[in-house]
Design a protein around this motif. Structure first.
Motif, PDB file in Angstrom:
ATOM      1  N   THR A  79      29.490  65.999 121.059  1.00  0.00           N
ATOM      2  CA  THR A  79      29.767  64.683 121.644  1.00  0.00           C
ATOM      3  C   THR A  79      28.763  64.330 122.739  1.00  0.00           C
ATOM      4  OG1 THR A  79      31.323  65.623 123.260  1.00  0.00           O
ATOM      5  CG2 THR A  79      32.226  64.867 121.152  1.00  0.00           C
TER       6      THR A  79
ATOM      7  N   ASP B  17      23.725  72.903 128.840  1.00  0.00           N
ATOM      8  CA  ASP B  17      24.542  72.060 129.717  1.00  0.00           C
ATOM      9  C   ASP B  17      23.842  70.716 129.850  1.00  0.00           C
ATOM     10  OD1 ASP B  17      25.859  70.777 131.800  1.00  0.00           O
ATOM     11  OD2 ASP B  17      26.150  72.605 132.968  1.00  0.00           O
TER      12      ASP B  17
ATOM     13  N   SER C 298      29.934  74.734 121.167  1.00  0.00           N
ATOM     14  CA  SER C 298      31.298  74.199 121.179  1.00  0.00           C
ATOM     15  C   SER C 298      32.310  75.312 121.399  1.00  0.00           C
ATOM     16  CB  SER C 298      31.591  73.469 119.862  1.00  0.00           C
ATOM     17  OG  SER C 298      30.762  72.329 119.728  1.00  0.00           O
TER      18      SER C 298
ATOM     19  N   VAL D 230      36.121  72.135 123.772  1.00  0.00           N
ATOM     20  CA  VAL D 230      35.003  71.202 123.947  1.00  0.00           C
ATOM     21  C   VAL D 230      34.171  71.128 122.669  1.00  0.00           C
ATOM     22  CG1 VAL D 230      32.904  70.685 125.257  1.00  0.00           C
ATOM     23  CG2 VAL D 230      34.883  71.684 126.421  1.00  0.00           C
ATOM     24  N   ASP D 231      33.953  69.912 122.197  1.00  0.00           N
ATOM     25  CA  ASP D 231      33.036  69.670 121.080  1.00  0.00           C
ATOM     26  C   ASP D 231      31.700  69.229 121.682  1.00  0.00           C
ATOM     27  OD1 ASP D 231      31.604  68.958 118.870  1.00  0.00           O
ATOM     28  OD2 ASP D 231      32.932  67.325 118.251  1.00  0.00           O
ATOM     29  N   ALA D 232      30.756  70.160 121.761  1.00  0.00           N
ATOM     30  CA  ALA D 232      29.495  69.892 122.448  1.00  0.00           C
ATOM     31  C   ALA D 232      28.636  68.859 121.730  1.00  0.00           C
ATOM     32  CB  ALA D 232      28.705  71.196 122.619  1.00  0.00           C
TER      33      ALA D 232
END
Length: 211
Positions: A63, A39, A55, A59-61
């Protein structure tokens, strides 16, 4: 892996790559990883942090990576299909997690490896209700007799992401581990069992949700 691993608190990034059987992109500096992060809002120790980009369909983590890089994070675990712009992050190192694994499974694998460096007793608490209060109660009860490592206090940190992050806190200074394990889908408990690998199990209750 590193022969001195038993004496170390952290892991060289190259050792983590070997544990996960990952290749490393732009691995110029073999940094020591001491903290795991999933996080981006909970960043505390940038220099020693490895960010797992978990991801989902929504949500595309990846980014979040540029912002974390600006804040000092230099180690990232990403799916090998990702294409980070290395030119904008020249000091960053990327663990490329193969498709057969995915980043959540890689997090599990690393936590499982870390857990098995320690031989002291580990307790797992599960059940439909009461896991957190029983864990907190046991921690208060046993704190004077053992050096404890446990799931965070007053927090239901028992998910597929929370458990490996809690187990990562285990070290040779501890004498007893107490961890919660919760599930929301079929098959999840088997994954958590291999991460916690408890010598003691405590079942609070079985409600209709898990009957």
């Amino acid at each position: 892996a590193n022969e001195n691993l038993d004496e170390m608190q952290g892991y060289p990034l190259s050792d983590i790559a070997r544990i996960l059987n990952c290749s490393v992109l732009n691995g110029k500096d073999d940094r020591i990883v001491e903290s795991l992060l999933t996080d981006s809002r909970k960043l505390l120790f940038p220099a020693g942090t490895l960010f797992f980009a978990l991801s989902s369909p929504l949500v595309d983590a990846t980014t979040f990576i540029p912002d974390l890089y600006e804040k000092g994070v230099r180690s990232f675990a990403i799916d090998e299909r990702s294409h980070p712009d290395v030119s904008k992050m020249p000091e960053a190192s990327f663990l490329l997690v193969p498709d057969r694994l995915n980043t959540l499974a890689a997090l599990h694998l690393l936590a499982r490896f870390h857990r098995h460096r320690f031989a002291y007793e580990v307790m797992a608490i599960t059940g439909s209700n009461g896991k957190t209060i029983v864990k907190d109660w046991l921690c208060q009860l046993l704190d004077g007799d053992f050096i404890l490592v446990a799931s965070p206090q007053s927090c239901s940190c028992n998910s597929q992401v929370d458990v490996p992050l809690s187990v990562w806190q285990m070290s040779h200074t501890h004498e007893l581990g107490i961890f919660e394990a919760g599930i929301s889908q079929k098959g999840e408990m088997a994954k958590l069992q291999t991460i916690i690998d408890p010598s003691i199990g405590l079942l609070t209750c079985i409600g209709e949700a898990h009957a």
